[in-house]
Design an enzyme around this catalytic site. Sequence first.
Site, mmCIF file in Angstrom:
data_model
loop_
_atom_site.group_PDB
_atom_site.id
_atom_site.type_symbol
_atom_site.label_atom_id
_atom_site.label_comp_id
_atom_site.label_asym_id
_atom_site.label_seq_id
_atom_site.Cartn_x
_atom_site.Cartn_y
_atom_site.Cartn_z
ATOM 1 N N GLN A 54 11.864 14.238 -10.213
ATOM 2 C CA GLN A 54 10.409 14.165 -10.080
ATOM 3 C C GLN A 54 9.713 13.807 -11.391
ATOM 4 O O GLN A 54 8.493 13.687 -11.433
ATOM 5 C CB GLN A 54 9.866 15.507 -9.564
ATOM 6 C CG GLN A 54 10.311 15.861 -8.160
ATOM 7 C CD GLN A 54 9.722 14.941 -7.102
ATOM 8 O OE1 GLN A 54 8.734 14.267 -7.330
ATOM 9 N NE2 GLN A 54 10.341 14.919 -5.919
ATOM 10 N N CYS A 71 13.009 18.835 2.338
ATOM 11 C CA CYS A 71 14.397 19.227 2.594
ATOM 12 C C CYS A 71 14.485 20.640 3.172
ATOM 13 O O CYS A 71 15.545 21.066 3.602
ATOM 14 C CB CYS A 71 15.206 19.156 1.304
ATOM 15 S SG CYS A 71 15.240 17.500 0.585
ATOM 16 N N ASN A 93 9.804 19.933 -7.401
ATOM 17 C CA ASN A 93 9.426 19.058 -6.299
ATOM 18 C C ASN A 93 8.372 19.650 -5.376
ATOM 19 O O ASN A 93 7.643 18.925 -4.706
ATOM 20 C CB ASN A 93 10.666 18.680 -5.480
ATOM 21 C CG ASN A 93 11.452 19.895 -5.019
ATOM 22 O OD1 ASN A 93 11.880 20.698 -5.847
ATOM 23 N ND2 ASN A 93 11.643 20.044 -3.720
ATOM 24 N N THR A 99 32.392 -0.596 -4.161
ATOM 25 C CA THR A 99 31.566 -1.748 -4.510
ATOM 26 C C THR A 99 30.127 -1.314 -4.734
ATOM 27 O O THR A 99 29.542 -0.612 -3.914
ATOM 28 C CB THR A 99 31.624 -2.806 -3.390
ATOM 29 O OG1 THR A 99 32.979 -3.206 -3.198
ATOM 30 C CG2 THR A 99 30.778 -4.019 -3.744
ATOM 31 N N THR A 158 21.593 13.648 -5.263
ATOM 32 C CA THR A 158 22.566 14.627 -4.773
ATOM 33 C C THR A 158 23.967 14.289 -5.258
ATOM 34 O O THR A 158 24.717 15.174 -5.691
ATOM 35 C CB THR A 158 22.529 14.708 -3.238
ATOM 36 O OG1 THR A 158 21.225 15.133 -2.828
ATOM 37 C CG2 THR A 158 23.562 15.695 -2.723
ATOM 38 N N SER A 191 16.755 9.562 -8.775
ATOM 39 C CA SER A 191 16.859 8.996 -7.428
ATOM 40 C C SER A 191 15.795 7.924 -7.243
ATOM 41 O O SER A 191 14.612 8.154 -7.514
ATOM 42 C CB SER A 191 16.674 10.096 -6.374
ATOM 43 O OG SER A 191 16.952 9.609 -5.089
ATOM 44 N N GLY A 192 16.201 6.746 -6.774
ATOM 45 C CA GLY A 192 15.287 5.619 -6.650
ATOM 46 C C GLY A 192 14.180 5.811 -5.639
ATOM 47 O O GLY A 192 13.043 5.390 -5.858
ATOM 48 N N HIS A 193 14.477 6.450 -4.513
ATOM 49 C CA HIS A 193 13.490 6.485 -3.429
ATOM 50 C C HIS A 193 12.312 7.407 -3.720
ATOM 51 O O HIS A 193 11.315 7.397 -3.001
ATOM 52 C CB HIS A 193 14.151 6.870 -2.106
ATOM 53 C CG HIS A 193 14.442 8.324 -1.943
ATOM 54 N ND1 HIS A 193 13.606 9.161 -1.226
ATOM 55 C CD2 HIS A 193 15.466 9.091 -2.376
ATOM 56 C CE1 HIS A 193 14.115 10.384 -1.230
ATOM 57 N NE2 HIS A 193 15.246 10.366 -1.921
#
Length: 751
Positions: free
Chosen positions: A196, A345, A166, A254, A82, A216-218
């Site tokens: 995806q 979502c 998705n 950071t 996002t 996106s990592g997750h």
Amino acid sequence: MSDLLLSTDSTSQIYLDANATTPVLPCIAEVVSHTMQICFGNPSSSHITGIQAKHLLEQTRNRARAVIGAHDGDILFTSGATEGIQTAVVSTLIAAKNHSIDKPVLLYGATEHKAVPNTLIHWNEVLGINAQVLAIPVSSEGILDLDFIAQHADKALMICTMAVNNETGVYQDLTAIEAVIRAKNTDVAWMVDCVQALGKTALELSTTTIDYAPFSGHKLYAPKGIGVLYIRQGSAYTPFIAGGGQESGMRSGTENLPGIAGLNKLFNLLLDETDDTFKPLSVLHDYREKLHNALQYTFGQLTFNHKFENSVPTTLNFSVNELSSKEVMDLFDAAGIRISGGSACSSGASRSFVLDAMGKSNWQSENALRLSFGPATTQTDINFACERIRSLKSILQANCLIVSDSESPQQEACALGLTQYRHQGACCWLYVTSQHQAVIIDPIAELLPRLEKIVTTQKLQVVAILDTHAHQDRMSSVELFKASLSAHLNFCGSDQLGWPADGSVIELMQTTLERLATPGHSVDSLSYLLRCNKTKKVLYCFCGDLLLPAGLGNTCLQGGDAMQMADSLNKLQQRLSPDSIICSGHDYQQCFAITWQAQIQQTPLLADLVKNHITMNEFTRKKQTSDIEDKGKFENLCGYATQVDTASPLQVDVAHAKNLLSNTNAYLIDTREPYEHGANDLPSLFDISKLRVINIPLSRMANALSDGQLSKSQCYILLCRSGNRSKQAAVNLAQLGFEQVYNLNGGMALV
């Protein structure tokens, strides 16, 4: 490593919703934990610990390049896709503020994740670009319309597409899209959502003219809160987050070093040809085929909402013919199988915008289910999932959700008495006697397959199919039901509302059904009163839309008359007992069960009328005024109900519930449907006798009240899947005078 949390007991979780998110692989979690505890340095620090952190960060960036084929351009660490989408859109639109294009457009695929069009619309307005935001149509197979892109590309400031959808897993031909875009516009910014695609399709971004690609990592076994954004060399860029100048001034703050370390391990697994964590496409295709076969075995007829040949093998989007998505999802959840309806979502939506864009039917859009697994799934996982899915067939047969293929099914049992069936706020009622006589009241076309299965499997004799009135919001389904159930009808001829031509009453063993003219909502409105032959008391009043739980029918619709409504309500007052159950044609507030006494208490205008506090003329004037005032608010609803002020039910957690069940004579009421209830062993979970567990789904709450299954002096703990249905039931019981009712907070999800 496994996607699924495996165990030999029936409550173990089988996770098949990988497109929503994935578990973190243990080897990745170990790296993340190590980084948090040992290699925790700030990459901006100049000492050795900081230098080590900086090395890890840059190593991950280089591995990202290798995985996505980005040999040049920038790799920016973000909080996820996002943020990457926001960054790409803001960078593009700021660079385009001084454009000279007449009537500019912003293009996005009609099946894009909502993050894309919502971002375009938001920043287009905030930055004052004033471009027209257009959705690129898709075919029935979900493929983007290249002609539409060609038609608008020369006016486009930005074009957004996705690599893999998705919801459906459909992949786009990026080469063909690129050829069309660049033939018409060499400068337009092109973003491709690659979330995806990672780990499922090969990517060589440097060989393309894609300007931005978020990841996106997750979605692929890394932690939540970390992602990357690819930015093509020379593409417009404005920092979305300014501050301390991290990421070479491109994204301040950071860096999320533990998350980046997780990505580092993920990318290493993807690049290591000797590692077998991620399965090749041939294996994933085999997995899909096994799941497909298991679903067909259990449910019979399925409708797939995408073609397998143009979608990644890790996604199956389907609808179960003649069953709602809610029924299937509730059953799966009770059995420990996690799937979703469309996109996670958009789980609050009643239909899929993706399938709508593909031109699928309303039924497909409203009842779509998504089963998705990740590329690290093992053969053991799939075998176990298929075994669990297949085991549900007997539960479906036992509850008439599918027709049994056995000549003498042992588990099928008909729910005698009254059952409510619902479709989008409308209610249909089925009453069955011990001799398997059946009456269907206010039939709804969408519920025909469900009721047809019940009548067929239970060999019911249908003695009447009745409408309470000619419904203003839908066509009558009486004739449709009669045609489909013709082999089970036990009456000859009927009038327009379905009343059999050969009698003034309908005899039903120990009860008698009679009709009473109750106009008001419409000219032809009838109420059907089911009386106990022994006591002469009215058990149920099927009143259509004359009354709604805690409300009155709409008199502004065709045929409505407030004066006639007043007369009809007075007639009911003379015939009903305080505990007679009111069975309405609509239940917008999900009350499910209400007595005549509670109806009066919760409907002030009705109370004033039947208690003679106002005249019929005064009722008429007040009702006409309120209907006119409410007309704009409720549009064409068949009635209105003011929200009743009721104290929230007492909430208990699992420990408190077990304590009550151990130390008091409390009963546990499972408000889920029987097919969900049958998937769990609640007595064992709560360590109580089977006699202390009652299954009363909301659809059977009216029957339970009429049959005296519940006592107002008894203590009850209600539960369901998530705590929502049981909370609603607890509220309803409280409104009916039950004082010792608790709701299990979080439901089975937290047991």
